[in-house]
Write a protein that holds these residues in place. Structure first.
Motif, short mmCIF file in Angstrom:
data_model
loop_
_atom_site.label_atom_id
_atom_site.label_comp_id
_atom_site.label_asym_id
_atom_site.label_seq_id
_atom_site.Cartn_x
_atom_site.Cartn_y
_atom_site.Cartn_z
N ASP A 18 0.28 -9.88 -9.03
CA ASP A 18 -0.32 -9.72 -10.35
C ASP A 18 -1.37 -8.60 -10.29
OD1 ASP A 18 -1.83 -9.96 -12.67
OD2 ASP A 18 -1.68 -12.15 -12.72
N ILE A 69 -6.81 -10.49 -1.76
CA ILE A 69 -5.59 -10.02 -2.43
C ILE A 69 -4.69 -9.53 -1.32
CG2 ILE A 69 -4.58 -8.38 -4.07
CD1 ILE A 69 -7.56 -7.90 -5.03
N SER A 70 -3.52 -10.11 -1.19
CA SER A 70 -2.75 -9.71 0.00
C SER A 70 -1.28 -10.08 -0.11
CB SER A 70 -3.34 -10.45 1.21
OG SER A 70 -2.78 -9.97 2.40
N ARG A 71 -0.49 -9.33 0.64
CA ARG A 71 0.82 -9.87 0.98
C ARG A 71 0.53 -11.03 1.92
NH1 ARG A 71 3.81 -6.92 4.26
NH2 ARG A 71 2.08 -5.61 4.91
N GLY A 95 -1.93 -13.85 -3.79
CA GLY A 95 -0.99 -13.27 -2.84
C GLY A 95 0.39 -13.87 -2.98
N ASP A 131 1.03 2.75 -3.35
CA ASP A 131 -0.21 3.39 -3.80
C ASP A 131 -0.29 4.81 -3.23
OD1 ASP A 131 -1.62 1.19 -5.26
OD2 ASP A 131 -1.51 0.22 -3.33
N ALA A 160 1.27 -15.21 -6.49
CA ALA A 160 1.94 -14.30 -7.43
C ALA A 160 1.68 -12.88 -7.01
CB ALA A 160 1.40 -14.50 -8.85
N GLY A 217 0.79 -1.23 0.00
CA GLY A 217 0.00 0.00 0.00
C GLY A 217 0.82 1.28 0.00
N TRP A 231 -8.52 2.86 -9.59
CA TRP A 231 -9.41 1.87 -8.97
C TRP A 231 -10.86 2.33 -9.04
CZ3 TRP A 231 -7.43 -2.80 -7.70
CH2 TRP A 231 -6.07 -2.90 -7.52
N LEU A 286 -6.07 -0.80 1.97
CA LEU A 286 -6.62 -0.12 0.80
C LEU A 286 -7.69 -0.97 0.12
CD1 LEU A 286 -3.28 1.27 -0.65
CD2 LEU A 286 -5.14 2.60 0.37
N TYR A 330 -11.08 -0.10 -2.00
CA TYR A 330 -11.27 -0.42 -3.44
C TYR A 330 -12.55 -1.26 -3.58
CZ TYR A 330 -6.18 0.54 -3.75
OH TYR A 330 -4.93 1.10 -3.68
N MET A 354 -10.78 -9.57 4.66
CA MET A 354 -9.56 -9.04 5.30
C MET A 354 -9.65 -9.29 6.81
SD MET A 354 -9.05 -5.45 3.18
CE MET A 354 -7.37 -5.09 3.65
N GLN A 370 0.62 -10.66 9.66
CA GLN A 370 -0.27 -9.53 9.96
C GLN A 370 -1.69 -9.72 9.40
OE1 GLN A 370 1.00 -5.95 7.88
NE2 GLN A 370 -1.04 -5.10 8.06
N LYS A 371 -1.79 -10.43 8.29
CA LYS A 371 -3.05 -10.40 7.54
C LYS A 371 -4.11 -11.36 8.07
CE LYS A 371 -1.52 -7.16 4.82
NZ LYS A 371 -2.11 -5.82 4.79
N ALA A 385 -5.44 -8.61 -9.65
CA ALA A 385 -5.98 -7.92 -8.46
C ALA A 385 -7.22 -7.10 -8.86
CB ALA A 385 -4.92 -7.03 -7.83
P1 ADP Z 1 -0.19 -3.61 2.70
O1 ADP Z 1 0.42 -2.27 2.41
O2 ADP Z 1 -0.08 -4.04 4.13
O3 ADP Z 1 0.30 -4.67 1.78
P2 ADP Z 1 -2.68 -2.42 1.76
O4 ADP Z 1 -4.09 -2.93 1.78
O5 ADP Z 1 -2.45 -1.06 2.34
O6 ADP Z 1 -1.78 -3.51 2.45
O7 ADP Z 1 -2.20 -2.35 0.24
C1 ADP Z 1 -1.99 -3.48 -0.53
C2 ADP Z 1 -1.84 -3.05 -1.97
O8 ADP Z 1 -1.02 -4.02 -2.63
C3 ADP Z 1 -3.14 -3.02 -2.72
O9 ADP Z 1 -3.06 -2.10 -3.79
C4 ADP Z 1 -3.24 -4.45 -3.27
O10 ADP Z 1 -4.08 -4.54 -4.38
C5 ADP Z 1 -1.81 -4.72 -3.61
N1 ADP Z 1 -1.42 -6.13 -3.56
C6 ADP Z 1 -1.08 -6.85 -2.46
N2 ADP Z 1 -0.74 -8.12 -2.82
C7 ADP Z 1 -0.86 -8.18 -4.15
C8 ADP Z 1 -0.65 -9.23 -5.12
N3 ADP Z 1 -0.25 -10.43 -4.76
N4 ADP Z 1 -0.85 -8.94 -6.43
C9 ADP Z 1 -1.26 -7.70 -6.79
N5 ADP Z 1 -1.48 -6.68 -5.94
C10 ADP Z 1 -1.28 -6.92 -4.64
#
Ligand code: ADP
Length: 503
Positions: A362, A304-306, A334, A21, A360, A18, A258, A387, A391, A378, A310-311, A366
């Motif tokens: 991607d 969609i996540s890291r 993710g 972004d 991945a 994020g 978005w 974020l 979105y 989430m 934390q998540k 996303a």
């Molecule tokens: P963080 O900063 O903790 O990762 P946020 O929700 O603030 O979490 O932001 C995550 C951003 O990264 C978003 O724009 C989300 O769409 C993007 N994102 C996270 N993982 C992926 C992934 N595997 N592929 C594409 N976009 C991703």
């Protein structure tokens, strides 16, 4: 006002989360309000800049063993914002921004110290700002250097610093001998500056030396002051000590990127007035994940996540068998820690019809998930802002979230009686509560008219950057009369001179 952003990632040049972004959008919003904004970024392997011109070919950065020489490239202007890149291939021309799935790069302290010093040196030629706005531990040395090695530098006499905490879980903690390695003075190694349990903590240094501190939601600014190591990661006392200079400002959404009405990545654009396109996107999403569209009526839950602790994905692990029996399909995208990548692979292997998983990063996918899913999950342990839930609201994809940080600030619980609210929230961090909340959402999904209202409630929310940018400006403006007050307080403590008071 002249503002310089120092950050380690920024859309469209580099991104892991994020932060990118935010740094991609907030400067544009500030420029649109008439301010002069530059962004300094490291030039990574993944950074693509057309026709970059070298502006400053040789910036000297001292290290204890040798000097290093980096350059600064002109990244051009976009939407009124000037971009500069610190070029030092030995440090930044690598596969990852901060490391590999196996762990962080061992020389991260050197990498981001070089970056931070180069920003200061670059500004002396390219323009000294009224405010440095720094983000996370990677640029934390900017306020630290201004308060130590550069404290006498007349160039920065009138420059204030704002530091934004995007995630307290990443502090940049290194062994004590990092200080001499980076040519930083030992008097930074005290409990009120950078020392942290016998180690050097970059983030703590920024909290000590910045004139103002912000977090990316109001709730998170409160949570990190609580003596709960899961939220404050041991820095609650430091944050409480700066509470008068701490501001919670919610991140905005870049709706140019978005919005289902203009999104370039999705199968069909749609709007609150014409929702038909969302069904096309759902079909496309199922196809992307190789799921039979025979199950089209089932609600699709997007993730969609890291993939990091934390998540909150351990909660899914607790209830995965129960989830698999419910009338829903999960599509998860993710990447991150091996442990969580393996966990999702396991979900997919156990229940291939229920858990579609892509490991991945991607961006296009996303966007397709945001558009094609019915709900977005989430269950975070903590979430400084988040974020994707914002979105999701815009895409009519109903968020199911844990009430923490920015998730709590942005999602209002759905009340089927009054038809008010935008999503589903739970507080207690347990698999059972998550399951109960998902069941509540499934119940809501059965009521088609109610669900449409719920979607439209979310789609009408406006989290655009303009309002947040104005709040940041108010913080910058506040600093004018007491420029580098915090730095002077710390310097005064060392010299026994009268202290300045923060206004
Ligand atoms: P963080 O900063 O903790 O990762 P946020 O929700 O603030 O979490 O932001 C995550 C951003 O990264 C978003 O724009 C989300 O769409 C993007 N994102 C996270 N993982 C992926 C992934 N595997 N592929 C594409 N976009 C991703």
């Amino acid at each position: 006002m002249n503002i310089v952003f120092a950050a380690s990632e920024c859309v469209p040049f580099s991104k892991t989360g994020g932060l990118a972004d935010v740094v991609g959008a907030l400067p544009k919003a500030l420029a649109a309000l008439g301010h002069n904004v530059s962004v300094y970024l490291p030039k990574y392997k993944q950074t693509k800049i057309a026709d970059a011109r070298t502006l400053l070919p040789s910036i000297t950065i001292p290290f204890d063993d040798q000097y290093r020489f980096c350059s600064i490239l002109d990244g051009g202007r976009q939407s009124g914002v000037q971009f500069y890149f610190i070029d030092y291939p030995q440090f930044f021309d690598r596969e990852g921004l901060y490391g590999t799935p196996a762990g962080d790069y061992p020389d991260n302290a050197e990498r981001f110290a070089l970056y931070s010093r180069a920003v200061l040196e670059g500004c002396k030629t390219l323009g000294v700002p009224d405010v440095f706005h720094c983000h996370d531990w990677q640029s934390a040395l900017v306020p630290v250097l201004l308060g130590s090695n550069y404290v006498e530098d007349p160039a920065f006499r009138n420059t204030a610093t704002v530091f934004t905490i995007h995630n307290m879980g990443y502090q940049g903690i290194f062994p004590p001998d990092t200080l001499p390695l980076l040519m930083l003075p030992w008097d930074l190694f005290t409990i009120d500056k950078m020392e942290f349990w016998g180690r050097v903590n970059f983030l703590k240094g920024a909290l000590a030396f910045s004139d103002a501190i912000t977090t990316v939601s109001r709730k998170y600014s409160q949570e990190i002051q609580m003596p709960d190591p899961e939220l404050s990661f041991g820095l609650d006392g430091v944050v409480r000590g700066r509470s008068e200079s701490l501001f919670g400002i919610l991140n905005g959404v870049d709706y140019a990127e978005w919005s289902p009405e203009t999104d370039k990545f999705i199968a069909r654009n749609y709007s609150p007035e014409h929702l038909e396109g969302k069904q096309v996107c759902k079909r496309d999403l199922l196809q992307q994940f190789g799921i039979s569209t025979g199950n089209f009526e089932l609600p699709v839950v997007g993730i969609i996540s890291r993939f990091v602790a934390q998540k909150g994905f351990d909660l899914i692990a607790e209830i995965v068998s129960e989830l698999a029996r419910l009338p829903l399909i999960v599509t998860a995208l993710g990447s991150g820690d091996r442990e969580y990548e393996e966990l999702f692979r396991k979900f997919n292997k156990q229940f291939p019809e229920k858990f579609a998983v892509k490991i991945a990063y991607d961006n296009a996918l996303a966007h397709k998930i945001e558009a094609g899913a019915d709900m977005f999950l989430m269950p975070s342990r903590y979430e400084p802002c988040g974020l994707n839930q914002m979105y999701s609201l815009k895409y009519g994809t109903v968020p199911v979230v844990r009430a923490t940080g920015g998730l709590d600030d942005t999602i209002e619980p759905w009340d089927p009686t009054t038809k008010q609210g935008t999503g589903f929230k739970f507080t207690s961090y347990s698999g059972a509560t998550l399951l109960a909340t998902i069941l509540e959402a499934l119940q809501g999904f059965k009521d088609k008219a109610g669900w449409s209202k719920l979607m439209l409630n979310g789609m009408s929310k406006d989290f655009s950057w303009n309002a947040s940018a104005r709040e940041y400006l108010r913080v910058y403006e506040r600093l004018k009369p007491s420029r580098h007050s915090q730095r002077d307080i710390l310097a005064a403590e060392d010299t026994e001179e009268p202290k300045l008071v923060i206004r």
